[in-house]
Design an enzyme around this catalytic site. Structure first.
Site, short mmCIF file in Angstrom:
data_model
loop_
_atom_site.label_atom_id
_atom_site.label_comp_id
_atom_site.label_asym_id
_atom_site.label_seq_id
_atom_site.Cartn_x
_atom_site.Cartn_y
_atom_site.Cartn_z
N GLY A 48 0.85 -1.15 -0.03
CA GLY A 48 -0.06 -0.01 -0.01
C GLY A 48 0.85 1.30 0.03
O GLY A 48 0.25 2.40 -0.22
N GLU A 49 2.17 1.30 0.30
CA GLU A 49 2.85 2.55 0.18
C GLU A 49 2.82 3.03 -1.17
O GLU A 49 2.68 2.42 -2.19
CB GLU A 49 4.37 1.99 0.61
CG GLU A 49 4.68 1.95 1.82
CD GLU A 49 6.13 1.72 2.19
OE1 GLU A 49 6.96 2.05 1.57
OE2 GLU A 49 6.52 1.27 3.49
N LYS A 202 -26.31 27.05 15.60
CA LYS A 202 -26.03 25.68 15.71
C LYS A 202 -25.25 25.27 16.72
O LYS A 202 -24.34 25.81 17.10
CB LYS A 202 -25.71 25.15 14.17
CG LYS A 202 -24.77 23.76 14.27
CD LYS A 202 -24.22 23.92 12.99
CE LYS A 202 -22.56 23.69 12.94
NZ LYS A 202 -21.77 23.34 11.62
N ARG A 204 -22.96 21.68 17.77
CA ARG A 204 -22.62 20.53 17.27
C ARG A 204 -22.62 19.47 18.33
O ARG A 204 -21.85 19.93 19.47
CB ARG A 204 -21.22 20.53 16.46
CG ARG A 204 -20.78 19.32 15.92
CD ARG A 204 -19.64 19.52 14.95
NE ARG A 204 -19.76 20.32 13.95
CZ ARG A 204 -20.39 19.40 12.70
NH1 ARG A 204 -20.79 18.22 13.19
NH2 ARG A 204 -20.69 19.91 11.67
N GLY A 235 -25.30 17.16 7.86
CA GLY A 235 -26.14 17.44 9.06
C GLY A 235 -26.34 19.00 9.36
O GLY A 235 -27.51 19.25 9.58
#
Ligand code: R5P
Length: 329
Positions: A48-49, A202, A204, A235
């Site tokens: 994955g490197e 808002k 959170r 959201g």
């Protein structure tokens, strides 16, 4: 409105490289500049490197690396850092990290004990990797520019998004910020449209849950443009839209620069009172995110013009739409 102009004359000293995060935007910018993106291999080792190789000779060239640090953010960021490192070791004359979306920006201060400031960490990583300049669009907070000790050109996509709304000729409009942090940005748009401003108070509750406490300002009987720098889980924007409807708002448009659109954001938007969500292509939309409610506008002309100006040492300030005053700088 700011006029975006692209100049195609280029003597070959400009090189555009694109990482894997948004190659379509890179190609679009290259086309506008009348060049091709450089030949780069973006590979992976078996575990994955990231393994990259720049195949063109970039010695002494003015190199622009286009890579938003969007989903998957860690891969995108690491790929950017490795590309910068490769360009530096290939003796590029100057390296500009072009970040249409600068991720990790929301953690920009210590607001609780024992938390990191990732925006600063990422800025340090980009500079340490070898970037000489940064070109970015609608940072989560303008002061993040100061986290870099190299020049930062911070563009605003209001030239693109604002023009889209102007064409709609919406009447009886109010611009709404879904939180107090977004007031400055919303004020710029309200001045551009010559309309009132309202704010959603808002709270959170978690990374994916928000709660609307109050609406400051009048929205009853008005068409709304809800503005934000990014949409993640949806959201904030969906809860704000519901509250605005409950307060008598008419059509609700959401205008959001960076479409992160994580988790169930698409479902939330589909089932929300939002009539249209307008975003830029700072982040690409996967097939399942291309729903009829979402309109994606290109910031390639804005970035191409800025890149041309940086390369030619031409002032870039005409591209800086002064968000605070709502007038051209
Ligand atoms: C917050 O300060 C940002 O500007 C956005 O409002 C927020 O990150 C959006 O997140 P979500 O879509 O998950 O509510």
């Amino acid at each position: 409105m700011t006029k975006i102009r692209i100049h195609k004359k280029n003597n070959g000293s400009m090189v555009l490289l694109t990482g894997g995060a948004n190659p379509a935007l890179g190609q679009e910018i290259a086309k506008l500049l009348g060049i091709r993106t450089g030949n780069v291999t973006l590979g992976r080792f078996p575990e994955g490197e990231i393994q990259v190789q720049i195949h063109d000779n970039i010695r002494g060239k003015d190199v622009f690396i286009i890579q938003p640090t969007c989903t998957p953010p860690n891969e995108s960021l690491m790929e950017l850092l490795i590309l910068i490192d490769a360009a530096r070791r290939a003796s590029a004359k100057r390296i500009t990290a072009v970040l249409p979306f600068f991720g990790y920006a929301r953690q920009d201060r210590k607001d609780r004990p024992r938390v990191p400031i990732t925006a600063k960490l990422v800025a340090n990583l980009i500079v340490s990797a070898g970037a000489n300049r940064v070109l970015t669009v609608d940072l989560h907070a303008g002061q993040i520019q100061g986290f870099f000790d190299i020049p930062v050109d911070h563009l605003y996509s209001i030239a693109v998004l604002g023009a889209y709304f102007k064409k709609k000729k919406l009447k009886n409009l109010v611009v709404v910020s879904p939180d107090v942090g977004g007031i400055k940005m919303a004020r710029g748009y309200a001045k551009l449209f010559g309309c009132d401003l309202a704010v959603v108070d808002k709270r959170r509750e978690s990374a994916s849950t928000t709660h609307v406490m109050h609406i400051i300002g009048s929205v009853a009987g008005k068409n709304v443009v809800l503005l934000d720098d990014l949409i993640s889980t949806g959201g904030s924007i969906v809860e704000a839209a519901k509250a605005l409807k409950a307060h008598g708002a008419k059509d609700i448009y959401a205008c959001i620069v960076h479409p992160v659109l994580a988790g169930s954001a698409i479902e939330r938007i589909k089932n929300s009172p939002i009539k249209e969500l307008i975003v830029t292509n700072s982040i690409p939309l996967t097939k399942e995110k291309r729903i009829s409610k979402i309109t994606q506008l290109s910031i390639a002309p804005l970035l191409a013009d800025a890149i041309w100006r940086i390369h030619n040492d031409v002032s870039i300030s005409t591209l800086f739409f002064n968000n605070e005053l709502g007038v051209e700088a």
